[in-house]
Write a protein that holds these residues in place. Sequence first.
Motif, PDB file in Angstrom:
ATOM      1  N   PRO A  98       0.814  -1.227   0.000  1.00 27.82           N
ATOM      2  CA  PRO A  98       0.000   0.000   0.000  1.00 27.82           C
ATOM      3  C   PRO A  98       0.846   1.275   0.000  1.00 27.82           C
ATOM      4  O   PRO A  98       1.805   1.405   0.776  1.00 27.82           O
ATOM      5  N   GLY A  99       0.460   2.175  -0.895  1.00 22.51           N
ATOM      6  CA  GLY A  99       1.164   3.440  -1.002  1.00 22.51           C
ATOM      7  C   GLY A  99       2.443   3.369  -1.808  1.00 22.51           C
ATOM      8  O   GLY A  99       3.031   4.401  -2.146  1.00 22.51           O
ATOM      9  N   GLN A 123       0.678  -0.548 -10.894  1.00 23.45           N
ATOM     10  CA  GLN A 123       1.176   0.825 -10.824  1.00 23.45           C
ATOM     11  C   GLN A 123       2.236   0.936  -9.739  1.00 23.45           C
ATOM     12  O   GLN A 123       2.132   0.326  -8.674  1.00 23.45           O
ATOM     13  N   ILE A 124       3.255   1.715 -10.041  1.00 20.53           N
ATOM     14  CA  ILE A 124       4.306   2.060  -9.084  1.00 20.53           C
ATOM     15  C   ILE A 124       4.132   3.531  -8.730  1.00 20.53           C
ATOM     16  O   ILE A 124       3.810   4.357  -9.597  1.00 20.53           O
ATOM     17  N   GLU A 142      -4.896  -2.439  -2.414  1.00 21.50           N
ATOM     18  CA  GLU A 142      -5.314  -3.752  -2.900  1.00 21.50           C
ATOM     19  C   GLU A 142      -6.476  -3.602  -3.876  1.00 21.50           C
ATOM     20  O   GLU A 142      -7.481  -2.954  -3.565  1.00 21.50           O
ATOM     21  N   PRO A 143      -6.364  -4.175  -5.081  1.00 20.88           N
ATOM     22  CA  PRO A 143      -7.466  -4.062  -6.045  1.00 20.88           C
ATOM     23  C   PRO A 143      -8.711  -4.791  -5.547  1.00 20.88           C
ATOM     24  O   PRO A 143      -8.619  -5.738  -4.756  1.00 20.88           O
ATOM     25  N   PHE A 144      -9.874  -4.342  -6.016  1.00 23.01           N
ATOM     26  CA  PHE A 144     -11.087  -5.118  -5.793  1.00 23.01           C
ATOM     27  C   PHE A 144     -10.894  -6.470  -6.451  1.00 23.01           C
ATOM     28  O   PHE A 144     -10.421  -6.569  -7.583  1.00 23.01           O
ATOM     29  N   HIS A 145     -11.256  -7.537  -5.757  1.00 21.39           N
ATOM     30  CA  HIS A 145     -11.100  -8.885  -6.317  1.00 21.39           C
ATOM     31  C   HIS A 145     -12.295  -9.727  -5.931  1.00 21.39           C
ATOM     32  O   HIS A 145     -12.741  -9.713  -4.787  1.00 21.39           O
ATOM     33  N   HIS A 146     -12.807 -10.471  -6.916  1.00 20.40           N
ATOM     34  CA  HIS A 146     -13.916 -11.374  -6.631  1.00 20.40           C
ATOM     35  C   HIS A 146     -13.838 -12.579  -7.558  1.00 20.40           C
ATOM     36  O   HIS A 146     -13.369 -12.476  -8.693  1.00 20.40           O
ATOM     37  N   THR A 147     -14.289 -13.721  -7.056  1.00 23.03           N
ATOM     38  CA  THR A 147     -14.340 -14.951  -7.843  1.00 23.03           C
ATOM     39  C   THR A 147     -15.800 -15.313  -8.089  1.00 23.03           C
ATOM     40  O   THR A 147     -16.607 -15.350  -7.157  1.00 23.03           O
ATOM     41  N   TYR A 148     -16.132 -15.580  -9.354  1.00 25.02           N
ATOM     42  CA  TYR A 148     -17.502 -15.902  -9.743  1.00 25.02           C
ATOM     43  C   TYR A 148     -17.593 -17.351 -10.220  1.00 25.02           C
ATOM     44  O   TYR A 148     -16.837 -17.762 -11.118  1.00 25.02           O
TER      45      TYR A 148
END
Length: 253
Positions: A40-41, A120-121, A206-212
């Motif tokens: 983070p950051g 992204q950096i 942290e990116p949004f993440h989901h498993t479908y």
Amino acid sequence: MTYCLAVKVNRGLVFASDSRTNAGVDYVATYSKMRRYCWPGERVIVLMTSGSLATSQAVMNAINRDLEDPDAKFSLRHGKQLYEVAQYIGKLSQQEQTLHERAMEKSNSSAESNFIVGGQIEGKAAEIFHIYPQGNFISASEDTPYLQIGETKYGKPILDRIIAKSTTLEDAARCAMVSLDSTIRSNISVGPPIELAMYQNDSLNEPFHHTYTLNSPMYKSMKKQWTDGLHRAFEQLPRFDWEKTKPDEPTDG
């Protein structure tokens, strides 16, 4: 076979992947193709793979090894540009392929793997790269702001028609899911669960993440509405000239 894609729009990045590694009459296996790394950051990196599972796993193990080694010459936390991370992953992939090249040739198998890396950096723009088995790589372009690896042909048409730099992050994610579902419908070697990740530019979180899965309400609803919408659009296509002739009107000749 597998199918993974990444999309770069003005607001951020979308990543999507299936989870099938093998498919046959009596054997189906699943394995996550997506890995997420976040400091983070500082930096966020998402990595997806297709091709030889042995090579992909070996590269992942090497990445984890270097992250745990304070004396490592390079790791995902090094580099001021994301393309340096792409170079690093390409070198690891080349090393693993060379290590097993002779054994794979004897069994008429391929040790090649493709990778998509994005993120992204801090202080830099968000980017996505497709890393080829040869270790070289390309980035998305203004005209084609997405990258695909694996079984790409079935899910490409909707991307070409819908995705643009100005597409919203949420619409890009929906488009990615339809692209995955179209591929799953047409090729047994690609299958659920579907993993989806969305990263908003400059958040460095942290990116949004989901498993479908097949039974996920969102996925079921999306599949039905997309299929119904295609049927409605098809029924509204222009009629041929001969279809426009009224039954009681004589035709020429």
